[in-house]
Design an enzyme around this catalytic site. Structure first.
Site, PDB file in Angstrom:
ATOM      1  N   ARG A 120       0.695  -1.283  -0.041  1.00 46.08           N
ATOM      2  CA  ARG A 120       0.176  -0.032   0.079  1.00 46.08           C
ATOM      3  C   ARG A 120       0.724   1.156  -0.043  1.00 46.08           C
ATOM      4  NH1 ARG A 120      -3.121  -3.201   3.353  1.00 46.08           N
ATOM      5  NH2 ARG A 120      -4.946  -4.169   2.469  1.00 46.08           N
ATOM      6  N   LYS A 142       2.892  11.370 -11.065  1.00 48.82           N
ATOM      7  CA  LYS A 142       1.825  10.477 -12.043  1.00 48.82           C
ATOM      8  C   LYS A 142       2.834   9.001 -12.292  1.00 48.82           C
ATOM      9  CE  LYS A 142      -1.248  13.664 -14.480  1.00 48.82           C
ATOM     10  NZ  LYS A 142      -1.520  14.159 -15.800  1.00 48.82           N
ATOM     11  N   GLU A 184       8.577  18.015 -24.750  1.00 48.52           N
ATOM     12  CA  GLU A 184       7.883  18.314 -23.480  1.00 48.52           C
ATOM     13  C   GLU A 184       8.536  19.852 -22.994  1.00 48.52           C
ATOM     14  OE1 GLU A 184       5.360  16.429 -22.267  1.00 48.52           O
ATOM     15  OE2 GLU A 184       5.647  14.639 -22.624  1.00 48.52           O
ATOM     16  N   LYS A 226       7.285  22.854 -14.116  1.00 45.93           N
ATOM     17  CA  LYS A 226       6.296  21.652 -13.721  1.00 45.93           C
ATOM     18  C   LYS A 226       5.988  21.644 -12.200  1.00 45.93           C
ATOM     19  CE  LYS A 226       5.025  16.888 -14.291  1.00 45.93           C
ATOM     20  NZ  LYS A 226       4.965  15.791 -14.963  1.00 45.93           N
ATOM     21  N   GLU A 236      -4.681  17.091 -10.504  1.00 47.78           N
ATOM     22  CA  GLU A 236      -5.394  17.691 -11.813  1.00 47.78           C
ATOM     23  C   GLU A 236      -6.766  17.701 -11.647  1.00 47.78           C
ATOM     24  OE1 GLU A 236      -3.364  15.682 -15.229  1.00 47.78           O
ATOM     25  OE2 GLU A 236      -5.483  15.620 -16.044  1.00 47.78           O
ATOM     26  N   ARG A 240      -3.582  21.817 -13.780  1.00 45.98           N
ATOM     27  CA  ARG A 240      -2.645  20.870 -14.020  1.00 45.98           C
ATOM     28  C   ARG A 240      -2.898  19.985 -15.548  1.00 45.98           C
ATOM     29  NH1 ARG A 240       0.950  15.883 -10.755  1.00 45.98           N
ATOM     30  NH2 ARG A 240       1.835  15.062 -12.443  1.00 45.98           N
ATOM     31  N   ASN A 244      -0.964  18.740 -20.218  1.00 38.13           N
ATOM     32  CA  ASN A 244      -1.641  17.562 -21.291  1.00 38.13           C
ATOM     33  C   ASN A 244      -1.700  18.228 -22.508  1.00 38.13           C
ATOM     34  OD1 ASN A 244      -1.770  15.705 -19.107  1.00 38.13           O
ATOM     35  ND2 ASN A 244      -3.785  16.465 -18.662  1.00 38.13           N
ATOM     36  N   HIS A 247      -1.201  15.912 -25.641  1.00 34.49           N
ATOM     37  CA  HIS A 247      -1.140  14.712 -25.260  1.00 34.49           C
ATOM     38  C   HIS A 247      -2.210  13.758 -25.436  1.00 34.49           C
ATOM     39  CE1 HIS A 247       2.408  15.829 -22.981  1.00 34.49           C
ATOM     40  NE2 HIS A 247       2.579  14.678 -22.562  1.00 34.49           N
ATOM     41  N   HIS A 251      -1.269  10.581 -27.204  1.00 35.70           N
ATOM     42  CA  HIS A 251      -1.565   9.372 -26.647  1.00 35.70           C
ATOM     43  C   HIS A 251      -2.328   8.422 -27.749  1.00 35.70           C
ATOM     44  CE1 HIS A 251      -1.315  10.384 -22.325  1.00 35.70           C
ATOM     45  NE2 HIS A 251      -0.048  10.408 -22.625  1.00 35.70           N
ATOM     46  N   HIS A 264       7.290   8.515 -27.433  1.00 37.76           N
ATOM     47  CA  HIS A 264       6.051   9.398 -26.669  1.00 37.76           C
ATOM     48  C   HIS A 264       6.254  10.930 -27.311  1.00 37.76           C
ATOM     49  CE1 HIS A 264       3.552  11.018 -23.353  1.00 37.76           C
ATOM     50  NE2 HIS A 264       4.440  11.809 -23.259  1.00 37.76           N
TER      51      HIS A 264
END
Ligand code: NAD
Ligand code: GLY
Length: 370
Positions: A120, A142, A184, A226, A236, A240, A244, A247, A251, A264
């Site tokens: 956990r 993330k 990026e 960032k 987010e 935030r 993206n 993205h 993606h 990527h």
């Protein structure tokens, strides 16, 4: 010279250390680790180059185990994750153990998710070794893996205890990967830092030539951007999402091409240009600014258009990304260079026109078929 950028998150802020020689025995890492059990997660490309140095730096840890995974985005999936849990069991990693991610964004995301879920949650140190990971993926918490039907669909937020970006590691990175990381960096310029964008317009060739000052500048500046965004909106729920930009398009390109043909950063670069063109069609970005975006991305050696993907497929993949609200794709667009905006009120026809444009073989697409 080492620069430290602080991510001001409550209740646990953490540092991003940036500089050369940080993996050295008397460097940063040996000061951060204690006598706890450590699991190093890396891959079979990075291990021969940097694992010995890391072990030497970890001299004080009680026991260091390694988990060396196969290299590649296509391995960023649940089956590979199981190997990390197996290694954690083999090495007797308890709640007080520390996971270390040594590698690019693929390793960082997987080791991070394993750290988030093992017993956990155990502490994590990110040691990013690609430009992309040093400017983006190692910061902000993330973590996750891909699903065959979508990028990063399985994941968790799990902030690292520290990020150690040893800029010396970039010496072994190939040019294509370096360019992918620049996508990026350009993103930060577009969403919130027009001065960074202008600096890149003047100096992108210095970054590509790996001049130390230029590399340090883009890494530090990107991490400051960032860190500020993540500190303002860790989970987010709002701004935030600006991170993206490009993205949702990117993606979809990665998934459509099977996570293999396009890196990527390359997919994001095409996505940045797609977002700029949709913004122009909506009357928000001037043609001159859209041209500046495409020109910088082309100068960085990155694609300005997607590979040919059928419109319906592209649309369906964008819809299954994590950014739909009430079934409508939420887009990150540009009001200007340096002013990203989260938009639901774009015209469907503007998005459709961009997807149609990408559906035919695009002359400016550098990488060919999907
Ligand atoms: P990557 O991790 O696949 O690394 C690229 C390649 O470079 C790999 O072959 C790797 O083995 C090799 N490599 C790494 N370091 C090297 C070094 N120093 N010398 C030589 N080779 C080296 O790719 P990436 O571009 O670093 O990361 C992309 C991933 O990051 C994607 O999965 C993307 O979804 C994820 N990402 C996550 C976030 C986040 O916030 N978590 C943000 C952006 C991207
Ligand atoms: N790379 C997107 C984010 O960290 O939010």
């Amino acid at each position: 010279m080492t620069v430290t950028v602080q991510v001001e998150l409550e209740p646990r802020p953490y540092p991003i250390h940036i500089g050369p020689g940080l993996l050295a025995v008397d460097g940063m890492l040996s000061r951060l680790t204690t006598d706890q059990r450590v699991l190093v997660v890396t891959n079979d490309t990075i291990a021969p180059q940097y694992l010995d140095a890391l072990h030497a730096a970890l001299g004080r840890a009680a026991g260091v185990g390694d988990c060396v995974l196969p290299d590649g985005e296509r391995w960023k999936e649940l089956g590979t994750l199981a190997r990390i849990y197996d290694a954690a069991l083999d090495h007797g990693c308890g709640r007080d153990s520390l996971f270390i991610a040594l590698g690019g964004g693929v390793i960082g995301d997987m080791a991070g998710f394993a750290a988030a879920t093992w017993l956990r949650g155990v502490p994590l140190i990110q040691i990013p070794t690609t430009l992309l990971a040093q400017v983006d993926s190692s910061v902000g918490g993330k973590t996750g893996v891909n699903h065959p039907r979508g990028k990063n669909l399985i994941g968790a937020f799990h902030q690292p205890h520290a990020v150690i970006a040893d800029t010396d590691t970039l010496a072994t990175l190939d040019d294509r990967q370096l360019r992918a990381g620049l996508a990026e960096v350009i993103k930060y310029g577009l969403i919130r830092d027009s001065a960074l964008f202008e600096w890149l317009e003047a100096h992108v060739e210095d970054v590509l030539a790996r001049h130390a000052d230029a590399l340090r500048h883009v890494i530090e500046r990107s991490c400051r951007n960032k860190a500020a965004v993540v500190a303002a909106d860790e989970r987010e729920t709002g701004m935030r999402a600006l991170l993206n930009l490009g993205h949702t398009f990117g993606h979809a390109i990665e998934t459509a091409t099977g996570y293999d043909a396009w890196l990527h950063g390359e997919a994001v670069a095409a996505g940045l240009c797609m977002a700029a063109r949709v913004s122009e069609r909506g009357g928000h970005l001037t043609s001159a600014e859209r041209e500046r975006v495409e020109r910088l991305i082309a100068r960085a050696g990155l694609p300005t258009a997607p590979p040919p993907i059928p419109v319906q497929r592209m649309h369906a993949l964008m819809q299954s990304d994590k950014k739909t609200v009430g079934g409508r794709i939420r887009l990150i667009l540009l009001d200007a260079i340096g002013e990203g905006v989260i938009r639901d009120d774009y015209r469907d026809a503007d998005l459709a026109a961009e997807l149609e444009r990408g559906a035919v073989p695009a002359a400016s697409s550098r990488l060919g078929d999907a």
